[in-house]
Structures are given as structure tokens and as C-alpha cells.
Design an enzyme around this catalytic site. Structure first.
Site, PDB file in Angstrom:
ATOM      1  N   MET A 260      -1.353  12.723  -8.779  1.00 18.31           N
ATOM      2  CA  MET A 260      -0.857  13.356 -10.013  1.00 18.31           C
ATOM      3  C   MET A 260      -1.987  14.103 -10.702  1.00 18.31           C
ATOM      4  SD  MET A 260       1.186  10.115 -11.602  1.00 18.31           S
ATOM      5  CE  MET A 260       2.083   8.981 -10.573  1.00 18.31           C
TER       6      MET A 260
ATOM      7  N   MET B  55       2.356  15.220  -6.687  1.00 15.03           N
ATOM      8  CA  MET B  55       2.992  15.545  -7.969  1.00 15.03           C
ATOM      9  C   MET B  55       2.037  16.466  -8.723  1.00 15.03           C
ATOM     10  SD  MET B  55       4.556  11.963  -9.310  1.00 15.03           S
ATOM     11  CE  MET B  55       4.789  10.600  -8.201  1.00 15.03           C
TER      12      MET B  55
ATOM     13  N   ASP C 282      12.094   6.898  -4.141  1.00 17.63           N
ATOM     14  CA  ASP C 282      10.894   6.456  -4.858  1.00 17.63           C
ATOM     15  C   ASP C 282      11.234   6.217  -6.318  1.00 17.63           C
ATOM     16  OD1 ASP C 282       8.382   5.990  -5.891  1.00 17.63           O
ATOM     17  OD2 ASP C 282       7.552   7.955  -5.379  1.00 17.63           O
TER      18      ASP C 282
ATOM     19  N   HIS D 202       2.289  11.936  -1.557  1.00 14.53           N
ATOM     20  CA  HIS D 202       3.278  12.588  -2.442  1.00 14.53           C
ATOM     21  C   HIS D 202       2.502  13.362  -3.512  1.00 14.53           C
ATOM     22  CE1 HIS D 202       6.538  11.692  -5.762  1.00 14.53           C
ATOM     23  NE2 HIS D 202       6.366  12.984  -5.553  1.00 14.53           N
TER      24      HIS D 202
ATOM     25  N   HIS E 234       2.267   4.605   0.643  1.00 18.33           N
ATOM     26  CA  HIS E 234       2.727   5.730  -0.174  1.00 18.33           C
ATOM     27  C   HIS E 234       1.675   6.010  -1.244  1.00 18.33           C
ATOM     28  CE1 HIS E 234       5.703   8.495  -1.855  1.00 18.33           C
ATOM     29  NE2 HIS E 234       5.311   8.071  -3.049  1.00 18.33           N
TER      30      HIS E 234
ATOM     31  N   ASP F 247       0.546   8.382  -4.383  1.00 20.09           N
ATOM     32  CA  ASP F 247       0.950   9.365  -5.400  1.00 20.09           C
ATOM     33  C   ASP F 247      -0.282  10.081  -5.945  1.00 20.09           C
ATOM     34  OD1 ASP F 247       3.819   8.981  -5.655  1.00 20.09           O
ATOM     35  OD2 ASP F 247       3.331   6.989  -6.391  1.00 20.09           O
TER      36      ASP F 247
ATOM     37  N   SER G 276       3.871   1.518  -2.715  1.00 16.88           N
ATOM     38  CA  SER G 276       3.206   2.539  -3.522  1.00 16.88           C
ATOM     39  C   SER G 276       1.873   2.006  -4.036  1.00 16.88           C
ATOM     40  CB  SER G 276       4.096   2.939  -4.699  1.00 16.88           C
ATOM     41  OG  SER G 276       3.407   3.833  -5.541  1.00 16.88           O
TER      42      SER G 276
ATOM     43  N   MET H 146      13.494  11.348  -6.111  1.00 16.23           N
ATOM     44  CA  MET H 146      12.951  10.523  -7.191  1.00 16.23           C
ATOM     45  C   MET H 146      14.108   9.800  -7.877  1.00 16.23           C
ATOM     46  SD  MET H 146       9.690  10.853  -7.093  1.00 16.23           S
ATOM     47  CE  MET H 146       9.411   9.828  -8.554  1.00 16.23           C
TER      48      MET H 146
END
Length: 217
Positions: free
Chosen positions: A38, A69, A176, A67, A34, A36, A9, A138
Site C-alpha cells: 500500500m 494497492m 480478500d 497485491h 499474500h 499487500d 495475509s 475485495m
């Protein structure tokens, strides 16, 4: 047991030395990046956006697992595809028209997945599990790195693998949050085949060895 796919990540990387950490992943036994994304709305944190992803993509030599979010993710799917995403996962909790969101991602010729928060049961996927390439569970509450692993995740993995098997679909199950050498084997034994790890890898004195420790679990 099959060897799991390892996706470090990037949220846990050193942003002052981002290229160095990307090259570390390139030269390691890790399989994916990976990423993220957000928005500060869907989760109580803001991570990086398009310019940083563009910088990562410029140097990354392995697939980008993005990913989202974020609220209303459909607005940005095409942009993330253009920035090199090979997998895009969206939250069940953020998509009132989930099937439409999945079809949109797949219309660009890339892999699509659905993310479930810790409190969301896996049976919400029963009507869409044959349409997706991956489901991300998650194992911490989304938004921040470094949290403790939620033990009920093992049961959810087993339930989701049973659901996928009942529909005769080769589903990738990604985990994750709080993944380390302490729980990787149990997760793989339960049916997971993609492991995301951030703090465990980037906080380790030897991140290459940390990757190997969870890959060869």
C-alpha cells in the site's frame, strides 16, 4: 467441492516476530503468502515496501501472491518480480491502461491478476477475463485489516464465475477481506478458489488449525 487455495495475509502477522510467522506459514497447510503493498495514495494506509518483501522472500518457501494497492503500479512491476513475486494483482481502479499493465506483468513470465474494489461490478472484466490468470474480489474496502465481510461478495463471485465459464477460461477467483470459517464454504460454493485470511489466522490461538478450518471448509 475442490479444496481452496489458502493465502494467509502477512499484513496481519506480528512484525516483531515476522520470521516466526513466516515459518508458521511454511510449516502449515497454507498454499501461498499474500502480500499487500500500500502506498498511502490509492488506499489510506501505508504497508511495507521492498525491504520487508525482500526479508519475507528470503524465508518463504511458498509462492508470493503480491497485491499492489498502489497508484501507477507499472513503475514497480519489474522490482516486485525481482523480489520473487509469482502472482501480481493490480487494481482495475488504478490502471487506466489495464491491458498494458497485465501484458507487462506477464512479460516477466509470472501470473497476472486484476483486483476489483467492493463497488466495482465484475462485468468490467468481460473484455480482459481471458487475458488474466486471477481476479481478486475485495470483500472489504481496501486499506485496513480486520474489517467486516461485505455480504454482496457472494453474488459477485457467482457473476464472475459465470463470466469466466462463458469465456471458457479457468479463472482463479480470489477473495480478500473478512474471510473466516464462517463464510469460506459459501464462497467456495459460489465459485471462489483462493481465500485470503489475515486476522482470522494470525489472531487465532492456533493458526495452524485456523488454516485447516478454512481449507477443509
Amino acid at each position: 467441492m475442490p479444496t481452496p487455495i489458502i493465502a494467509p495475509s502477512v499484513l496481519a502477522a506480528d512484525f516483531g516476530n515476522l520470521q516466526r510467522d513466516i515459518e508458521m506459514i511454511n510449516n502449515s497447510e497454507a498454499d501461498w503468502f499474500h502480500i499487500d503493498i500500500m502506498d498511502g495514495m490509492f488506499v489510506p494506509n501505508i504497508s511495507f515496501g521492498m525491504p520487508v518483501l525482500a526479508a519475507i522472500q528470503k524465508h518463504a518457501k511458498k509462492p508470493l501472491d503480491v497485491h499492489l494497492m498502489i497508484e501507477q503500479p507499472d513503475r514497480y512491476i519489474e522490482e516486485f518480480v525481482n523480489l520473487g513475486a509469482e502472482f501480481i494483482t493490480v487494481h482495475y481502479e488504478a490502471c487506466p491502461h489495464l491491458h498494458r499493465s497485465i501484458q507487462l506483468i506477464k512479460s516477466f513470465g509470472i501470473k497476472a491478476g486484476v483486483v476489483l474494489n467492493p463497488h466495482t461490478p465484475v462485468d468490467v472484466l468481460k473484455d480482459i477475463v481471458t487475458e488474466i490468470d486471477m481476479a481478486l474480489l475485495m470483500s472489504v474496502n481496501p486499506g485496513f485489516g480486520g474489517q467486516s465481510f461485505i455480504e454482496n461478495t457472494y453474488n459477485k463471485v457467482k457473476d464472475l464465475r459465470a463470466l469466466a465459464d462463458s469465456k471458457k477460461t479457468e479463472l482463479l477467483i480470489e477473495i480478500d477481506g473478512g474471510v473466516s470459517n464462517k463464510n469460506a464454504k459459501k464462497l467456495v460454493d459460489a465459485g471462489a478458489n483462493v481465500l485470503v485470511a489475515g486476522s482470522y489466522i494470525f489472531g487465532n490461538e492456533n493458526p495452524h488449525q485456523a488454516i485447516l478450518d478454512i481449507k477443509n471448509t
